[in-house]
Design a protein around this motif. Structure first.
Motif, PDB file in Angstrom:
ATOM      1  N   ARG A 138       0.804  -1.234   0.070  1.00  0.00           N
ATOM      2  CA  ARG A 138      -0.175  -0.220  -0.078  1.00  0.00           C
ATOM      3  C   ARG A 138       0.738   1.226   0.064  1.00  0.00           C
ATOM      4  NH1 ARG A 138      -5.626  -0.753   3.031  1.00  0.00           N
ATOM      5  NH2 ARG A 138      -5.244   1.316   3.390  1.00  0.00           N
ATOM      6  N   ARG A 139       1.949   1.298   0.955  1.00  0.00           N
ATOM      7  CA  ARG A 139       2.879   2.421   0.919  1.00  0.00           C
ATOM      8  C   ARG A 139       3.492   2.633  -0.589  1.00  0.00           C
ATOM      9  NH1 ARG A 139       4.138   0.099   5.742  1.00  0.00           N
ATOM     10  NH2 ARG A 139       6.042  -0.771   4.828  1.00  0.00           N
ATOM     11  N   ARG A 142       3.650   8.116 -13.800  1.00  0.00           N
ATOM     12  CA  ARG A 142       3.763   6.657 -13.435  1.00  0.00           C
ATOM     13  C   ARG A 142       4.824   5.973 -14.184  1.00  0.00           C
ATOM     14  NH1 ARG A 142      -0.939   5.799 -10.077  1.00  0.00           N
ATOM     15  NH2 ARG A 142      -0.493   3.394 -10.331  1.00  0.00           N
ATOM     16  N   LEU A 169       3.440   5.667  -5.746  1.00  0.00           N
ATOM     17  CA  LEU A 169       3.326   5.729  -7.090  1.00  0.00           C
ATOM     18  C   LEU A 169       1.968   6.565  -7.561  1.00  0.00           C
ATOM     19  CD1 LEU A 169       4.044   4.579  -9.894  1.00  0.00           C
ATOM     20  CD2 LEU A 169       2.550   2.676  -9.492  1.00  0.00           C
ATOM     21  N   ASP A 170       1.030   6.803  -6.668  1.00  0.00           N
ATOM     22  CA  ASP A 170      -0.209   7.650  -6.932  1.00  0.00           C
ATOM     23  C   ASP A 170       0.178   8.819  -6.926  1.00  0.00           C
ATOM     24  OD1 ASP A 170      -1.843   5.351  -7.381  1.00  0.00           O
ATOM     25  OD2 ASP A 170      -2.674   5.260  -5.513  1.00  0.00           O
ATOM     26  N   GLU A 171       1.373   9.570  -6.017  1.00  0.00           N
ATOM     27  CA  GLU A 171       1.422  10.783  -5.868  1.00  0.00           C
ATOM     28  C   GLU A 171       2.198  11.578  -7.004  1.00  0.00           C
ATOM     29  OE1 GLU A 171       3.909  10.637  -2.286  1.00  0.00           O
ATOM     30  OE2 GLU A 171       2.270  10.338  -0.941  1.00  0.00           O
ATOM     31  N   ARG A 172       2.827  10.652  -7.878  1.00  0.00           N
ATOM     32  CA  ARG A 172       3.615  11.176  -8.962  1.00  0.00           C
ATOM     33  C   ARG A 172       2.636  11.240 -10.218  1.00  0.00           C
ATOM     34  NH1 ARG A 172       7.215  13.848  -7.170  1.00  0.00           N
ATOM     35  NH2 ARG A 172       7.869  13.845  -9.211  1.00  0.00           N
ATOM     36  N   PRO A 173       2.967  12.270 -11.147  1.00  0.00           N
ATOM     37  CA  PRO A 173       2.224  12.469 -12.114  1.00  0.00           C
ATOM     38  C   PRO A 173       2.526  11.599 -13.399  1.00  0.00           C
ATOM     39  CG  PRO A 173       3.649  14.327 -12.103  1.00  0.00           C
ATOM     40  CD  PRO A 173       3.978  13.628 -10.740  1.00  0.00           C
ATOM     41  N   ARG A 176       2.256   1.794  -3.632  1.00  0.00           N
ATOM     42  CA  ARG A 176       1.281   2.233  -4.436  1.00  0.00           C
ATOM     43  C   ARG A 176       0.805   3.548  -3.989  1.00  0.00           C
ATOM     44  NH1 ARG A 176      -3.403  -0.806  -3.238  1.00  0.00           N
ATOM     45  NH2 ARG A 176      -4.223   0.882  -1.952  1.00  0.00           N
ATOM     46  N   GLY A 177       1.018   4.088  -2.799  1.00  0.00           N
ATOM     47  CA  GLY A 177       0.740   5.387  -2.361  1.00  0.00           C
ATOM     48  C   GLY A 177       1.850   6.389  -3.110  1.00  0.00           C
TER      49      GLY A 177
END
Length: 129
Positions: free
Chosen positions: A86-87, A98, A92-96, A89-90
């Protein structure tokens, strides 16, 4: 651990406390109410501090909770490996971009880990196939 001038233990970062509470819940193998968590922590944290930590962890979707009498009983939503995923993925989700992040991640993998990732992504050789 040394005490301060008032005899209190030194203050720890909130992340350490969250990790301690999470470890207690994972070791328990069953949902615990705040009083049980506080007890298993050896009285290091007050009941109200434990309630606050559990409530915040629940709000972050790290825990589930069910009603038990007049309190809520809390349990982790996943195991340690699941939290690590989960960390990741988090982040990864923060970066425009991917693709750039994943590409750099792969570049930094050892050859052993890269091969493992290839096996996991290959539907013909992945786990359980």
């Amino acid at each position: 651990m040394t005490a301060d001038a008032r005899g209190r233990p030194p203050k720890r970062a909130n992340g350490e406390r969250v990790a301690e509470v999470l470890a207690v819940l994972q070791q328990a193998g069953e949902p615990l109410i705040p009083g049980e968590v506080a007890e298993r922590l050896g009285g290091e944290l007050t009941y109200s501090t434990v309630v606050t930590i559990l409530t915040r962890m629940y709000a972050k979707e790290l825990l589930t909770r069910t009603s038990r009498g007049r309190a809520f009983a809390y349990a982790p939503v996943t195991d340690e490996d699941g939290f690590a995923a989960r960390r990741m993925r988090g982040v990864l989700d923060e970066r425009p971009d991917r693709e750039a992040v994943l590409s750099r991640f792969i570049d930094e993998l050892s050859s052993t880990d890269e091969e493992l990732l290839r096996q996991l992504l290959d539907p013909n050789t992945g786990p359980g196939r």
